[in-house]
Design a protein around this motif. Sequence first.
Motif, PDB file in Angstrom:
ATOM      1  N   PHE A   1       0.842  -1.197   0.000  1.00 52.42           N
ATOM      2  CA  PHE A   1       0.000   0.000   0.000  1.00 52.42           C
ATOM      3  C   PHE A   1       0.880   1.251   0.000  1.00 52.42           C
ATOM      4  O   PHE A   1       2.062   1.213   0.337  1.00 52.42           O
ATOM      5  N   THR A   2       0.262   2.384  -0.348  1.00 51.94           N
ATOM      6  CA  THR A   2       0.936   3.667  -0.209  1.00 51.94           C
ATOM      7  C   THR A   2      -0.110   4.739   0.071  1.00 51.94           C
ATOM      8  O   THR A   2      -1.310   4.472   0.055  1.00 51.94           O
ATOM      9  N   GLY A   3       0.364   5.953   0.329  1.00 50.91           N
ATOM     10  CA  GLY A   3      -0.525   7.058   0.665  1.00 50.91           C
ATOM     11  C   GLY A   3       0.304   8.273   1.022  1.00 50.91           C
ATOM     12  O   GLY A   3       1.511   8.329   0.739  1.00 50.91           O
ATOM     13  N   THR A   4      -0.318   9.259   1.665  1.00 54.50           N
ATOM     14  CA  THR A   4       0.387  10.498   1.965  1.00 54.50           C
ATOM     15  C   THR A   4       1.305  10.378   3.178  1.00 54.50           C
ATOM     16  O   THR A   4       2.218  11.184   3.352  1.00 54.50           O
ATOM     17  N   SER A   5       1.089   9.395   4.037  1.00 54.73           N
ATOM     18  CA  SER A   5       1.902   9.271   5.250  1.00 54.73           C
ATOM     19  C   SER A   5       3.337   8.884   4.911  1.00 54.73           C
ATOM     20  O   SER A   5       3.571   8.033   4.039  1.00 54.73           O
ATOM     21  N   PRO A   6       4.310   9.473   5.614  1.00 50.97           N
ATOM     22  CA  PRO A   6       5.707   9.051   5.429  1.00 50.97           C
ATOM     23  C   PRO A   6       5.919   7.570   5.722  1.00 50.97           C
ATOM     24  O   PRO A   6       6.887   6.976   5.231  1.00 50.97           O
ATOM     25  N   ALA A   7       5.029   6.961   6.484  1.00 50.70           N
ATOM     26  CA  ALA A   7       5.163   5.536   6.797  1.00 50.70           C
ATOM     27  C   ALA A   7       5.291   4.693   5.542  1.00 50.70           C
ATOM     28  O   ALA A   7       6.045   3.700   5.515  1.00 50.70           O
ATOM     29  N   PHE A   8       4.580   5.072   4.490  1.00 48.58           N
ATOM     30  CA  PHE A   8       4.545   4.239   3.292  1.00 48.58           C
ATOM     31  C   PHE A   8       5.864   4.294   2.521  1.00 48.58           C
ATOM     32  O   PHE A   8       6.231   3.324   1.843  1.00 48.58           O
ATOM     33  N   LEU A   9       6.589   5.401   2.608  1.00 45.82           N
ATOM     34  CA  LEU A   9       7.899   5.477   1.964  1.00 45.82           C
ATOM     35  C   LEU A   9       8.884   4.544   2.654  1.00 45.82           C
ATOM     36  O   LEU A   9       9.644   3.820   2.004  1.00 45.82           O
ATOM     37  N   VAL A  10       8.875   4.541   3.981  1.00 45.43           N
ATOM     38  CA  VAL A  10       9.731   3.626   4.726  1.00 45.43           C
ATOM     39  C   VAL A  10       9.340   2.183   4.428  1.00 45.43           C
ATOM     40  O   VAL A  10      10.201   1.314   4.220  1.00 45.43           O
ATOM     41  N   ALA A  11       8.037   1.929   4.384  1.00 46.36           N
ATOM     42  CA  ALA A  11       7.552   0.568   4.143  1.00 46.36           C
ATOM     43  C   ALA A  11       7.997   0.057   2.771  1.00 46.36           C
ATOM     44  O   ALA A  11       8.416  -1.102   2.632  1.00 46.36           O
ATOM     45  N   THR A  12       7.927   0.904   1.745  1.00 46.58           N
ATOM     46  CA  THR A  12       8.339   0.471   0.408  1.00 46.58           C
ATOM     47  C   THR A  12       9.836   0.206   0.364  1.00 46.58           C
ATOM     48  O   THR A  12      10.291  -0.779  -0.239  1.00 46.58           O
ATOM     49  N   ALA A  13      10.614   1.053   1.028  1.00 40.03           N
ATOM     50  CA  ALA A  13      12.061   0.824   1.077  1.00 40.03           C
ATOM     51  C   ALA A  13      12.383  -0.485   1.795  1.00 40.03           C
ATOM     52  O   ALA A  13      13.273  -1.239   1.369  1.00 40.03           O
ATOM     53  N   ARG A  14      11.662  -0.777   2.871  1.00 34.78           N
ATOM     54  CA  ARG A  14      11.884  -2.039   3.588  1.00 34.78           C
ATOM     55  C   ARG A  14      11.498  -3.236   2.716  1.00 34.78           C
ATOM     56  O   ARG A  14      12.129  -4.288   2.764  1.00 34.78           O
ATOM     57  N   LEU A  15      10.447  -3.079   1.940  1.00 34.95           N
ATOM     58  CA  LEU A  15      10.003  -4.167   1.074  1.00 34.95           C
ATOM     59  C   LEU A  15      11.025  -4.461  -0.029  1.00 34.95           C
ATOM     60  O   LEU A  15      11.343  -5.620  -0.313  1.00 34.95           O
ATOM     61  N   LEU A  16      11.561  -3.404  -0.648  1.00 41.24           N
ATOM     62  CA  LEU A  16      12.419  -3.589  -1.817  1.00 41.24           C
ATOM     63  C   LEU A  16      13.859  -3.939  -1.449  1.00 41.24           C
ATOM     64  O   LEU A  16      14.550  -4.611  -2.225  1.00 41.24           O
ATOM     65  N   ARG A  17      14.348  -3.452  -0.318  1.00 38.08           N
ATOM     66  CA  ARG A  17      15.716  -3.740   0.142  1.00 38.08           C
ATOM     67  C   ARG A  17      16.740  -3.520  -0.977  1.00 38.08           C
ATOM     68  O   ARG A  17      17.526  -4.416  -1.330  1.00 38.08           O
ATOM     69  N   LEU A  18      16.768  -2.323  -1.518  1.00 34.99           N
ATOM     70  CA  LEU A  18      17.628  -2.007  -2.647  1.00 34.99           C
ATOM     71  C   LEU A  18      19.067  -1.766  -2.198  1.00 34.99           C
ATOM     72  O   LEU A  18      19.329  -1.408  -1.049  1.00 34.99           O
ATOM     73  N   THR A  19      19.982  -1.961  -3.123  1.00 31.22           N
ATOM     74  CA  THR A  19      21.386  -1.625  -2.910  1.00 31.22           C
ATOM     75  C   THR A  19      21.795  -0.615  -3.978  1.00 31.22           C
ATOM     76  O   THR A  19      21.188  -0.556  -5.056  1.00 31.22           O
ATOM     77  N   PRO A  20      22.849   0.203  -3.703  1.00 31.14           N
ATOM     78  CA  PRO A  20      23.234   1.231  -4.676  1.00 31.14           C
ATOM     79  C   PRO A  20      23.608   0.688  -6.044  1.00 31.14           C
ATOM     80  O   PRO A  20      23.484   1.383  -7.047  1.00 31.14           O
ATOM     81  N   SER A  21      24.082  -0.550  -6.106  1.00 28.77           N
ATOM     82  CA  SER A  21      24.515  -1.116  -7.386  1.00 28.77           C
ATOM     83  C   SER A  21      23.379  -1.782  -8.154  1.00 28.77           C
ATOM     84  O   SER A  21      23.554  -2.183  -9.311  1.00 28.77           O
ATOM     85  N   ALA A  22      22.192  -1.891  -7.539  1.00 29.19           N
ATOM     86  CA  ALA A  22      21.086  -2.602  -8.175  1.00 29.19           C
ATOM     87  C   ALA A  22      20.363  -1.712  -9.182  1.00 29.19           C
ATOM     88  O   ALA A  22      20.350  -0.482  -9.071  1.00 29.19           O
TER      89      ALA A  22
END
Length: 204
Positions: free
Chosen positions: A100-121
């Motif tokens: 999910f997403t929305g206006t709350s900053p919570a959703f930005l943190v949640a998406t980052a936690r879900l994707l677990r990106l690295t700088p080289s990816a």
Amino acid sequence: MPRGRYSLFDPHDHTPLAEEHFHCAPGPSGWRYVSRLTTPAGADHGSVDLALDDLGRPIRLELHAGGWQVRGAALEGVTWVRTDPTGAEATEGNVRAHAFTGTSPAFLVATARLLRLTPSADATRVRLVAFTDPVLAPRTVDQSWALVDSETHTTDNGPLTVDAYQVTALDTGERHTVHLAGDVVLDAPGIQLEDLQTPPSRLT
């Protein structure tokens, strides 16, 4: 346990929309974020309660705004129930999306936690269900996320890593940058961190 206050504003004309008083914390099974929103005049404006599992998937979401309520979770994609202000009707929804997403900053943190990106990816595409103000109307959006920079700064509380994500709306091509320090949003369109009483937790 990070605790503080965000100001939310229109990213185009900077009109103040709300203040979001939050606390969040990692736990044995994932991460949880709870907040209360007030209008610039101080009136109640809703609330957010989001819990993620250890893989970053939403295991419980509860939103309140304008008398409307949404409850959702990751189930066969994402599933939710949206209830009108009178409580007389409830509408169910299900989309083959990641979160999910929305206006709350919570959703930005949640998406980052879900994707677990690295700088080289490479940039990663993600499908989200957005609940839009003021009536929490659901809308499916496709985004591309890339971790473009990661810097560690020395602070009184120890090293602080700040990650910069480039987020692209795939329907319009519009791009913006989101800066996260652990599970706290430092800066993003329409979001400004105004007060932080305790240091961020690490984003794992």
